[in-house]
Design a protein around this motif. Sequence first.
Motif, PDB file in Angstrom:
ATOM      1  N   SER B   1      81.988  61.508  61.562  1.00 15.23           N
ATOM      2  CA  SER B   1      80.616  61.942  62.293  1.00 15.23           C
ATOM      3  C   SER B   1      79.739  60.554  61.861  1.00 15.23           C
ATOM      4  O   SER B   1      79.968  60.210  60.408  1.00 15.23           O
ATOM      5  CB  SER B   1      80.291  63.015  61.559  1.00 15.23           C
ATOM      6  N   GLN B   2      78.704  60.463  62.496  1.00 11.76           N
ATOM      7  CA  GLN B   2      77.658  59.203  61.753  1.00 11.76           C
ATOM      8  C   GLN B   2      76.173  60.567  61.136  1.00 11.76           C
ATOM      9  O   GLN B   2      76.453  61.444  61.173  1.00 11.76           O
ATOM     10  CB  GLN B   2      76.549  59.025  63.120  1.00 11.76           C
ATOM     11  N   THR B   3      76.326  59.687  59.882  1.00 11.15           N
ATOM     12  CA  THR B   3      74.775  59.961  58.959  1.00 11.15           C
ATOM     13  C   THR B   3      74.009  58.768  59.121  1.00 11.15           C
ATOM     14  O   THR B   3      74.262  57.597  58.784  1.00 11.15           O
ATOM     15  CB  THR B   3      75.846  60.517  57.954  1.00 11.15           C
ATOM     16  N   ILE B   4      72.836  58.975  59.125  1.00  8.97           N
ATOM     17  CA  ILE B   4      72.106  58.269  58.500  1.00  8.97           C
ATOM     18  C   ILE B   4      71.423  58.416  56.875  1.00  8.97           C
ATOM     19  O   ILE B   4      70.480  59.963  56.895  1.00  8.97           O
ATOM     20  CB  ILE B   4      71.022  58.719  59.508  1.00  8.97           C
ATOM     21  N   HIS B   5      71.390  57.879  56.300  1.00  8.92           N
ATOM     22  CA  HIS B   5      70.651  58.062  54.881  1.00  8.92           C
ATOM     23  C   HIS B   5      69.221  57.106  55.020  1.00  8.92           C
ATOM     24  O   HIS B   5      69.418  56.039  54.606  1.00  8.92           O
ATOM     25  CB  HIS B   5      71.424  57.482  53.729  1.00  8.92           C
ATOM     26  N   GLN B   6      68.529  57.304  53.803  1.00 13.39           N
ATOM     27  CA  GLN B   6      67.279  57.124  53.120  1.00 13.39           C
ATOM     28  C   GLN B   6      66.958  57.407  52.241  1.00 13.39           C
ATOM     29  O   GLN B   6      66.788  58.037  51.492  1.00 13.39           O
ATOM     30  CB  GLN B   6      66.138  57.327  54.200  1.00 13.39           C
ATOM     31  N   TRP B   7      66.598  56.398  51.542  1.00 13.46           N
ATOM     32  CA  TRP B   7      66.337  56.980  50.331  1.00 13.46           C
ATOM     33  C   TRP B   7      64.637  55.041  49.276  1.00 13.46           C
ATOM     34  O   TRP B   7      64.868  54.495  50.276  1.00 13.46           O
ATOM     35  CB  TRP B   7      67.479  56.772  49.148  1.00 13.46           C
ATOM     36  N   PRO B   8      64.315  55.696  48.798  1.00 13.51           N
ATOM     37  CA  PRO B   8      63.885  57.000  47.658  1.00 13.51           C
ATOM     38  C   PRO B   8      63.373  58.001  48.957  1.00 13.51           C
ATOM     39  O   PRO B   8      62.750  57.609  49.840  1.00 13.51           O
ATOM     40  CB  PRO B   8      63.112  56.601  46.526  1.00 13.51           C
ATOM     41  N   ALA B   9      63.772  59.012  48.513  1.00 11.66           N
ATOM     42  CA  ALA B   9      63.133  60.666  48.424  1.00 11.66           C
ATOM     43  C   ALA B   9      61.553  60.333  48.735  1.00 11.66           C
ATOM     44  O   ALA B   9      60.509  61.136  49.824  1.00 11.66           O
ATOM     45  CB  ALA B   9      63.761  61.576  48.550  1.00 11.66           C
ATOM     46  N   THR B  10      61.102  60.472  48.010  1.00 11.54           N
ATOM     47  CA  THR B  10      60.133  60.667  47.777  1.00 11.54           C
ATOM     48  C   THR B  10      59.019  58.921  46.673  1.00 11.54           C
ATOM     49  O   THR B  10      60.161  58.463  45.996  1.00 11.54           O
ATOM     50  CB  THR B  10      59.234  61.581  46.990  1.00 11.54           C
ATOM     51  N   LEU B  11      58.570  58.467  47.281  1.00  6.80           N
ATOM     52  CA  LEU B  11      57.871  56.867  46.375  1.00  6.80           C
ATOM     53  C   LEU B  11      55.850  57.508  46.165  1.00  6.80           C
ATOM     54  O   LEU B  11      55.898  57.747  46.749  1.00  6.80           O
ATOM     55  CB  LEU B  11      58.330  55.386  47.073  1.00  6.80           C
ATOM     56  N   VAL B  12      55.815  56.991  44.215  1.00  7.96           N
ATOM     57  CA  VAL B  12      54.496  57.134  44.342  1.00  7.96           C
ATOM     58  C   VAL B  12      54.505  55.592  43.952  1.00  7.96           C
ATOM     59  O   VAL B  12      54.872  55.190  43.142  1.00  7.96           O
ATOM     60  CB  VAL B  12      53.852  57.900  43.049  1.00  7.96           C
ATOM     61  N   GLN B  13      53.398  54.456  44.414  1.00 11.50           N
ATOM     62  CA  GLN B  13      52.557  53.411  44.434  1.00 11.50           C
ATOM     63  C   GLN B  13      51.688  52.785  43.787  1.00 11.50           C
ATOM     64  O   GLN B  13      50.981  53.646  44.823  1.00 11.50           O
ATOM     65  CB  GLN B  13      53.140  52.215  45.559  1.00 11.50           C
ATOM     66  N   PRO B  14      51.135  51.985  43.689  1.00 18.39           N
ATOM     67  CA  PRO B  14      49.840  51.595  43.294  1.00 18.39           C
ATOM     68  C   PRO B  14      49.630  50.425  44.242  1.00 18.39           C
ATOM     69  O   PRO B  14      50.460  49.550  44.949  1.00 18.39           O
ATOM     70  CB  PRO B  14      49.986  51.122  41.987  1.00 18.39           C
ATOM     71  N   TYR B 104      68.216  59.865  66.526  1.00 21.16           N
ATOM     72  CA  TYR B 104      69.048  60.984  65.251  1.00 21.16           C
ATOM     73  C   TYR B 104      68.398  60.104  64.575  1.00 21.16           C
ATOM     74  O   TYR B 104      67.813  59.160  64.327  1.00 21.16           O
ATOM     75  CB  TYR B 104      69.973  60.671  65.009  1.00 21.16           C
ATOM     76  N   PHE B 105      67.033  60.764  63.767  1.00  9.28           N
ATOM     77  CA  PHE B 105      66.989  60.521  62.893  1.00  9.28           C
ATOM     78  C   PHE B 105      67.500  61.661  61.248  1.00  9.28           C
ATOM     79  O   PHE B 105      67.677  62.100  61.081  1.00  9.28           O
ATOM     80  CB  PHE B 105      65.204  61.618  62.904  1.00  9.28           C
ATOM     81  N   GLY B 106      66.829  60.324  60.194  1.00  9.70           N
ATOM     82  CA  GLY B 106      67.004  60.148  59.367  1.00  9.70           C
ATOM     83  C   GLY B 106      66.277  61.427  58.127  1.00  9.70           C
ATOM     84  O   GLY B 106      64.744  61.480  58.812  1.00  9.70           O
ATOM     85  N   PRO B 107      66.303  61.640  56.980  1.00 10.54           N
ATOM     86  CA  PRO B 107      65.415  63.026  56.500  1.00 10.54           C
ATOM     87  C   PRO B 107      63.874  62.350  55.981  1.00 10.54           C
ATOM     88  O   PRO B 107      63.114  63.166  55.435  1.00 10.54           O
ATOM     89  CB  PRO B 107      66.549  62.882  54.680  1.00 10.54           C
ATOM     90  N   GLY B 108      63.482  60.950  55.985  1.00  8.82           N
ATOM     91  CA  GLY B 108      62.558  60.648  55.198  1.00  8.82           C
ATOM     92  C   GLY B 108      61.906  60.325  54.110  1.00  8.82           C
ATOM     93  O   GLY B 108      62.714  60.645  53.221  1.00  8.82           O
ATOM     94  N   THR B 109      61.216  59.376  54.444  1.00 15.45           N
ATOM     95  CA  THR B 109      60.304  59.348  52.747  1.00 15.45           C
ATOM     96  C   THR B 109      58.924  59.279  52.698  1.00 15.45           C
ATOM     97  O   THR B 109      58.466  58.703  53.673  1.00 15.45           O
ATOM     98  CB  THR B 109      60.998  57.552  52.127  1.00 15.45           C
ATOM     99  N   ARG B 110      58.752  59.836  52.141  1.00 13.76           N
ATOM    100  CA  ARG B 110      57.038  60.041  51.886  1.00 13.76           C
ATOM    101  C   ARG B 110      56.465  58.890  50.789  1.00 13.76           C
ATOM    102  O   ARG B 110      57.359  59.537  49.491  1.00 13.76           O
ATOM    103  CB  ARG B 110      57.452  61.411  51.777  1.00 13.76           C
ATOM    104  N   LEU B 111      56.073  58.608  51.816  1.00 11.82           N
ATOM    105  CA  LEU B 111      54.465  56.991  50.057  1.00 11.82           C
ATOM    106  C   LEU B 111      53.370  57.979  50.626  1.00 11.82           C
ATOM    107  O   LEU B 111      53.152  57.933  51.631  1.00 11.82           O
ATOM    108  CB  LEU B 111      55.359  55.984  51.344  1.00 11.82           C
ATOM    109  N   LEU B 112      53.203  57.323  48.931  1.00 14.66           N
ATOM    110  CA  LEU B 112      51.918  57.752  48.677  1.00 14.66           C
ATOM    111  C   LEU B 112      51.285  56.770  47.644  1.00 14.66           C
ATOM    112  O   LEU B 112      51.943  56.404  46.423  1.00 14.66           O
ATOM    113  CB  LEU B 112      52.333  58.755  47.133  1.00 14.66           C
ATOM    114  N   VAL B 113      50.188  56.390  48.671  1.00 13.29           N
ATOM    115  CA  VAL B 113      49.875  54.506  47.697  1.00 13.29           C
ATOM    116  C   VAL B 113      48.767  55.385  46.959  1.00 13.29           C
ATOM    117  O   VAL B 113      47.330  56.298  47.143  1.00 13.29           O
ATOM    118  CB  VAL B 113      49.469  53.442  48.667  1.00 13.29           C
ATOM    119  N   LEU B 114      48.352  55.173  45.913  1.00 12.54           N
ATOM    120  CA  LEU B 114      47.333  55.955  44.896  1.00 12.54           C
ATOM    121  C   LEU B 114      46.435  54.026  44.695  1.00 12.54           C
ATOM    122  O   LEU B 114      46.739  53.443  43.899  1.00 12.54           O
ATOM    123  CB  LEU B 114      47.344  56.653  43.489  1.00 12.54           C
TER     124      LEU B 114
END
Lengths: 112, 114
Positions: B1-14, B104-114
């Motif tokens: 079966s097909q799978t889709i991966h994303q990384w990182p899951a969470t990222l905080v960047q300046p 079909y969608f991957g699990p996503g990456t949450r990006l926070l830019v500070l």
Amino acid sequence: AQSVTQLDSQVPVFEEAPVELRCNYSSSVSVYLFWYVQYPNQGLQLLLKYLSGSTLVKGINGFEAEFNKSQTSFHLRKPSVHISDTAEYFCAVSVGFNKFYFGSGTKLNVKP
Amino acid sequence: SQTIHQWPATLVQPVGSPLSLECTVEGTSNPNLYWYRQAAGRGLQLLFYSVGIGQISSEVPQNLSASRPQDRQFILSSKKLLLSDSGFYLCAWRGGLGASETQYFGPGTRLLVL
């Protein structure tokens, strides 16, 4: 160009009550129609889709949607919701599966 | 079966730092791949799509770029992040045949830019 409008940004409802999430679209060509669900901090999961044929489409988790060409609508319904249905729901249209155009989403909040 | 991966899951960047988000698909070959961004309180916006290695189409002008160095790898990048780049980034692939065809969608990456 295609566009999708989800008029309700949030829909609160009590458990076991029926719910309807509204979706209207605009397109000059025939489109395919989709509903996706997104649980917190997760990707999107396909609920159901309309490609052709019967205008009433049944999906997973007891949801169904009806395509109305004259009103350019594709409203999502469930006769009795559960707490676990709390999520954000997105309506989308596509021409040929390549480009998807999403609405702004409707947050369904099911209360006990 | 097909799978889709994303990384990182969470990222905080300046602000002003570079960005690289990766998406890979398993179990299929030569898929159409897509990058979407979901900003707070808004729907999904298609950023880029690719129909093959080295082929990238940009949907909106922005601070981001995409690359497809391998058949099943799709990378989203930025040289200098802006505050407005914060959001939830979703990768998707076009799969299925006939009645099962969809994105079909991957699990996503949450990006926070500070």
